[in-house]
Design an enzyme around this catalytic site. Structure first.
Site, PDB file in Angstrom:
ATOM      1  N   ALA A   1       5.418   6.195  -5.857  1.00 42.94           N
ATOM      2  CA  ALA A   1       6.407   7.187  -6.309  1.00 42.94           C
ATOM      3  C   ALA A   1       5.769   8.554  -6.525  1.00 42.94           C
ATOM      4  O   ALA A   1       5.805   9.104  -7.628  1.00 42.94           O
ATOM      5  CB  ALA A   1       7.107   6.705  -7.576  1.00 42.94           C
TER       6      ALA A   1
ATOM      7  N   ASP B   1       3.701   7.930 -10.148  1.00 45.11           N
ATOM      8  CA  ASP B   1       3.765   6.769 -11.042  1.00 45.11           C
ATOM      9  C   ASP B   1       2.482   5.961 -10.970  1.00 45.11           C
ATOM     10  O   ASP B   1       2.181   5.169 -11.864  1.00 45.11           O
ATOM     11  CB  ASP B   1       4.944   5.872 -10.676  1.00 45.11           C
ATOM     12  CG  ASP B   1       6.258   6.368 -11.256  1.00 45.11           C
ATOM     13  OD1 ASP B   1       6.242   7.366 -12.006  1.00 45.11           O
ATOM     14  OD2 ASP B   1       7.302   5.769 -10.948  1.00 45.11           O
TER      15      ASP B   1
ATOM     16  N   TYR C   1       2.201  -5.493  -2.898  1.00 45.65           N
ATOM     17  CA  TYR C   1       2.645  -4.292  -3.613  1.00 45.65           C
ATOM     18  C   TYR C   1       2.577  -3.062  -2.711  1.00 45.65           C
ATOM     19  O   TYR C   1       3.448  -2.184  -2.751  1.00 45.65           O
ATOM     20  CB  TYR C   1       1.772  -4.114  -4.858  1.00 45.65           C
ATOM     21  CG  TYR C   1       2.275  -3.110  -5.864  1.00 45.65           C
ATOM     22  CD1 TYR C   1       3.525  -2.507  -5.743  1.00 45.65           C
ATOM     23  CD2 TYR C   1       1.497  -2.766  -6.966  1.00 45.65           C
ATOM     24  CE1 TYR C   1       3.976  -1.597  -6.685  1.00 45.65           C
ATOM     25  CE2 TYR C   1       1.939  -1.862  -7.915  1.00 45.65           C
ATOM     26  CZ  TYR C   1       3.175  -1.278  -7.756  1.00 45.65           C
ATOM     27  OH  TYR C   1       3.615  -0.377  -8.685  1.00 45.65           O
ATOM     28  N   ASN C   2       1.540  -2.985  -1.892  1.00 47.53           N
ATOM     29  CA  ASN C   2       1.386  -1.856  -0.977  1.00 47.53           C
ATOM     30  C   ASN C   2       2.610  -1.654  -0.100  1.00 47.53           C
ATOM     31  O   ASN C   2       3.098  -0.533   0.072  1.00 47.53           O
ATOM     32  CB  ASN C   2       0.140  -2.085  -0.113  1.00 47.53           C
ATOM     33  CG  ASN C   2       0.026  -1.094   1.023  1.00 47.53           C
ATOM     34  OD1 ASN C   2      -0.259   0.073   0.819  1.00 47.53           O
ATOM     35  ND2 ASN C   2       0.250  -1.570   2.245  1.00 47.53           N
ATOM     36  N   TYR C   3       3.121  -2.727   0.468  1.00 51.45           N
ATOM     37  CA  TYR C   3       4.277  -2.629   1.369  1.00 51.45           C
ATOM     38  C   TYR C   3       5.524  -2.222   0.594  1.00 51.45           C
ATOM     39  O   TYR C   3       6.343  -1.438   1.087  1.00 51.45           O
ATOM     40  CB  TYR C   3       4.480  -3.964   2.076  1.00 51.45           C
ATOM     41  CG  TYR C   3       5.413  -3.917   3.264  1.00 51.45           C
ATOM     42  CD1 TYR C   3       5.371  -2.861   4.166  1.00 51.45           C
ATOM     43  CD2 TYR C   3       6.328  -4.940   3.488  1.00 51.45           C
ATOM     44  CE1 TYR C   3       6.225  -2.819   5.261  1.00 51.45           C
ATOM     45  CE2 TYR C   3       7.183  -4.911   4.577  1.00 51.45           C
ATOM     46  CZ  TYR C   3       7.125  -3.849   5.460  1.00 51.45           C
ATOM     47  OH  TYR C   3       7.978  -3.811   6.544  1.00 51.45           O
TER      48      TYR C   3
ATOM     49  N   ASP D   1       1.840 -17.704  -3.963  1.00 51.79           N
ATOM     50  CA  ASP D   1       0.767 -16.754  -3.691  1.00 51.79           C
ATOM     51  C   ASP D   1      -0.020 -16.394  -4.950  1.00 51.79           C
ATOM     52  O   ASP D   1      -1.240 -16.231  -4.897  1.00 51.79           O
ATOM     53  CB  ASP D   1       1.340 -15.486  -3.065  1.00 51.79           C
ATOM     54  CG  ASP D   1       1.680 -15.675  -1.596  1.00 51.79           C
ATOM     55  OD1 ASP D   1       1.269 -16.700  -1.016  1.00 51.79           O
ATOM     56  OD2 ASP D   1       2.349 -14.797  -1.022  1.00 51.79           O
TER      57      ASP D   1
ATOM     58  N   THR E   1       0.712  -6.523   2.646  1.00 51.38           N
ATOM     59  CA  THR E   1       2.133  -6.894   2.659  1.00 51.38           C
ATOM     60  C   THR E   1       2.682  -7.115   1.253  1.00 51.38           C
ATOM     61  O   THR E   1       3.857  -7.450   1.106  1.00 51.38           O
ATOM     62  CB  THR E   1       2.361  -8.188   3.471  1.00 51.38           C
ATOM     63  OG1 THR E   1       1.640  -9.259   2.854  1.00 51.38           O
ATOM     64  CG2 THR E   1       1.911  -8.025   4.904  1.00 51.38           C
TER      65      THR E   1
ATOM     66  N   GLU F   1      -5.085  -6.114  -4.121  1.00 51.78           N
ATOM     67  CA  GLU F   1      -5.143  -4.681  -4.360  1.00 51.78           C
ATOM     68  C   GLU F   1      -5.625  -4.352  -5.761  1.00 51.78           C
ATOM     69  O   GLU F   1      -5.542  -5.174  -6.677  1.00 51.78           O
ATOM     70  CB  GLU F   1      -3.777  -4.016  -4.145  1.00 51.78           C
ATOM     71  CG  GLU F   1      -2.775  -4.213  -5.273  1.00 51.78           C
ATOM     72  CD  GLU F   1      -1.986  -5.491  -5.175  1.00 51.78           C
ATOM     73  OE1 GLU F   1      -1.757  -6.114  -6.237  1.00 51.78           O
ATOM     74  OE2 GLU F   1      -1.593  -5.881  -4.059  1.00 51.78           O
TER      75      GLU F   1
END
Length: 254
Positions: free
Chosen positions: A179, A144, A157-159, A44, A155, A115
């Site tokens: 966080a 954070d 970093y967001n997930y 990816d 799907t 993102e």
């Protein structure tokens, strides 16, 4: 129509380089500007790199997984490539545009297919003020970091940050806290695809923040604006029945 002019690109990984040699021997190699289809061999991360590097060509990209994750890739096989390309289904992705201003006054523009994220760059939590379309929606998010993602990137970093998976055709963006400490239970928001999100870094010298667009970082930012760019189109090809919509659904039941 079965494409005859195929341009192959591959990541530096040995398995991808081996596949490149085999594919070139079997199907030939066409210069990318003259190709009907670009075939990317890797994972990816390499697919994102390929999409960025070939953005101006407006040529569809078909990925074959020779990497680790392969969410944006099709399965690898040496046989029947032309037939697979002829039957492939196209997905159009509109990326995000990031405008980041640093403490030194420098302005950086970046494109992100997955993102745009803001991350604390020191031991202390980041303090962020969040505005949407010019209206302040949150005076202070202690966290954070935070990110804005496209449906295709939901799907990634967001997930991992407990953000929602978005249907590929949805005209929305996800704003997700990373966080969060205060408001403690705030996870984020769903926004119209047309929205412009602005982050202002509070006390940037004491609490430094970096901004990242698909792995390309800008340090010591004081403000970051993020919006979708409909004028830019990335064209991805997938085997029938294995497009992004099916993959997004499948990810939610793993």
């Amino acid at each position: 129509m079965t494409p005859q002019r195929i341009g192959f690109v591959a990541s530096p990984a040995p398995v991808a380089q081996e596949a490149l040699v085999a594919m070139e021997a079997r199907y030939g190699q066409c210069p990318l500007p003259e190709a009907e289809v670009i075939v990317a061999l890797g994972g990816d991360g390499f697919m994102l790199q390929t999409l960025h590097e070939t953005q101006s060509l407006d040529i569809p990209v078909y990925g074959m997984n020779r990497g680790t994750v392969g969410f944006l890739m099709n399965g690898y096989a040496g046989d029947g490539l032309r037939e697979r390309l002829a039957e492939a289904e196209e997905e159009i992705l509109n990326p995000l545009v990031m405008t980041a201003v640093t403490e030194a006054g420098e302005v950086f523009h970046r494109i992100a297919i997955n993102e745009v994220s803001l991350l604390r760059a020191g031991p202390q939590a980041a303090w962020l003020k969040i505005s949407v379309d010019g209206k302040v929606r949150m005076e202070e998010l202690v966290c954070d970091g935070a990110l804005v993602c496209t449906p295709a990137g939901s799907t990634a970093y967001n997930y991992s940050a407990h953000g929602p998976i978005l249907p590929i055709g949805a005209d929305v963006l996800a704003l997700t806290a990373i966080a969060p400490f205060r408001p403690r239970r705030w996870r984020g928001a769903l926004l119209p695809k047309t929205a412009t999100v602005r982050f202002d870094v509070i006390d940037a010298r004491k609490r430094p923040v970096m901004a990242d667009a698909d792995g390309r970082s800008v340090r010591d930012v004081v403000s970051v604006e993020v919006r979708s760019e409909p004028a830019i189109r990335h064209r991805l090809l997938f085997d029938p029945g294995h497009g992004l919509e099916e993959r997004l659904i499948r990810e939610q039941f793993v």
